[in-house]
Design a protein around this motif. Structure first.
Motif, short mmCIF file in Angstrom:
data_model
loop_
_atom_site.label_atom_id
_atom_site.label_comp_id
_atom_site.label_asym_id
_atom_site.label_seq_id
_atom_site.Cartn_x
_atom_site.Cartn_y
_atom_site.Cartn_z
N SER A 43 -29.68 6.88 30.57
CA SER A 43 -30.95 7.04 29.85
C SER A 43 -30.86 6.48 28.45
O SER A 43 -31.80 5.87 27.95
CB SER A 43 -31.35 8.52 29.79
N ASP A 158 -36.95 5.74 34.47
CA ASP A 158 -35.85 6.69 34.30
C ASP A 158 -35.96 7.80 35.33
O ASP A 158 -36.74 8.72 35.17
CB ASP A 158 -35.84 7.27 32.88
N GLU A 159 -35.20 7.70 36.39
CA GLU A 159 -35.16 8.68 37.48
C GLU A 159 -36.56 9.13 37.90
O GLU A 159 -36.83 10.32 37.95
CB GLU A 159 -34.35 9.92 37.05
MG LIG Z 1 -30.66 10.41 32.24
#
Ligand SMILES: [Mg+2]
Ligand SMILES: Nc1ncnc2c1ncn2[C@@H]1O[C@H](COP(=O)(O)OP(=O)(O)O)[C@@H](O)[C@H]1O
Length: 369
Positions: A43, A158-159
């Motif tokens: 991240s 991000d995910e």
């Molecule tokens: Mg992360």
């Protein structure tokens, strides 16, 4: 369309080095997945590309432009997060057009964009609803729509699927892949899920402790892992890793089980043996993927097969395959066999290994030999 280039990128939080000198070159139109365990810096690296974090040192280029000092809104990127943070009191349409509204984009341009992407994301029937009236998957589609309508140069994820249940995650994975095939935009996608990485990526960057261990296409990362970390992270069930010593006796072998447990001497095929011919006595790790171990005689004959017998410790049917756990060198190893080859606990099992697909690692450095 722009590529992205990271040049010796470092990021510290206080005294903690989180990103430790990363070089990465992403081609225009690529879909690059950053994968690695929680806390490895995925991240942070994505946020550096987005401009949500500032660099400690190094350079980031989007296209030809150095963006170190460029604020996020001027980087021509759109980001989709795990928590999609929709405005609860606004409708789906208003959520999607909010950014355009604040930038005073004319109404007919907004309508055209909504129409295009709502159809693509299959949310065209939901435009009048509020987020509270949507399922998790529908909300994630809306969040994606909000990113898409901006028609950015680069997409960052991000995910985005981590909050969804397993079935929906697989569906959305396919949707994201279709979207990329259709729009072809440069994308960087963060996940801790190695299957998601394998299925989506044109190239995968495997991260560990602020470093990139390997950057290659999915097949290479899987079949030619650079080191023990990559080999162990990619694949489920994971690669069997058996510590042993190189011995020469009628060709090179790996002697496993010297420190207890059932010993086994695996013969190395010529292609691998040649690379370690003068390394007798070296401590190594032999890597055998579960799918390269099967019930003897059930696949077409091939060269460099090794056959051995061990009792079944656990039989685990999964439907399409059955996992057979057995012991060598005191370790629980896994073979992936056909369901009809499964046998109950305690039964003797004849295994056949494709030694051609074995991987050999230096036990000290972890590097592939
Ligand atoms: Mg992360
Ligand atoms: N703002 C911050 N301040 C201090 N440490 C941070 C901050 N953000 C992240 N970290 C630390 O940096 C490391 C990497 O975090 P992160 O990039 O979120 O990892 P990942 O996304 O791979 O799970 C972690 O150890 C995390 O605790």
């Amino acid at each position: 369309m722009s590529g992205i280039r990271l040049d010796k990128v470092c990021k510290n939080f206080g005294a903690t080095e989180v990103i430790k000198g990363i070089d990465l070159e992403i081609e225009p139109g690529e879909f690059v997945v950053l994968v690695g365990p929680s806390g490895c810096g995925k991240s942070t690296l994505l946020n550096l590309i987005a401009g949500l974090e500032t660099l400690t040192s190094g350079n980031i280029f989007i296209g030809d432009r150095k963006v170190n000092e460029v604020p996020p809104r001027d980087r021509d990127i759109a980001m989709v997060f795990q928590s999609y943070a929709l405005y609860p009191t606004k409708t789906v349409r208003e959520n999607i057009t909010f950014g355009m509204e604040t930038r005073r984009i004319p109404r007919d341009v907004q309508d055209a964009a909504v129409k295009e992407f709502a159809t693509l994301l299959q949310i065209d029937k939901l435009l009048a609803r509020k987020p509270g009236q949507l399922s998790g998957g529908q909300r994630q589609r809306v969040a994606m729509g909000r990113a898409l309508v901006r028609k950015p140069d680069v997409f960052l994820f991000d995910e985005p699927l981590s909050n969804l249940d397993a079935k929906l995650r697989i569906e959305m994975r396919t949707e994201i892949k279709k979207l990329h095939q259709r729009l072809g935009k440069t994308s960087v996608y963060v996940t801790h899920d190695q299957i998601e990485a394998m299925t989506l990526a044109t190239r995968i960057a495997v991260m560990d402790l602020g470093h990139i261990r390997q950057f290659a296409d999915p097949a290479t990362v899987y079949e030619d892992p650079a080191d023990l970390f990559v080999a162990g992270f990619m694949g489920s069930p994971p690669m069997n890793m058996i510590p042993g010593k190189l011995v020469r006796e009628d060709g090179m072998h790996v002697d496993c089980g010297g420190n207890g447990g059932t010993p086994m001497r695996f013969p190395l095929p010529d292609a691998i043996a040649r690379r370690v011919a003068d390394q007798e006595g070296m401590d190594v790790v032999l890597g055998l993927r579960p799918e390269t171990i099967f019930a003897a005689g059930t696949e077409l004959p091939g060269p460099n097969r090794y056959i051995f017998e061990r009792p079944v410790v656990v039989e685990e049917p999964t439907g399409p395959d059955t996992m057979i756990v057995f012991e060598i060198a005191g370790l629980d190893l896994i073979a992936r066999v056909r369901p009809q080859d499964g046998k109950p606990q305690g039964t003797s099992f004849r295994f056949e290994v494709e030694m051609d697909r074995a991987k050999l690692f230096d036990a000290k450095t972890g590097l592939r030999l």
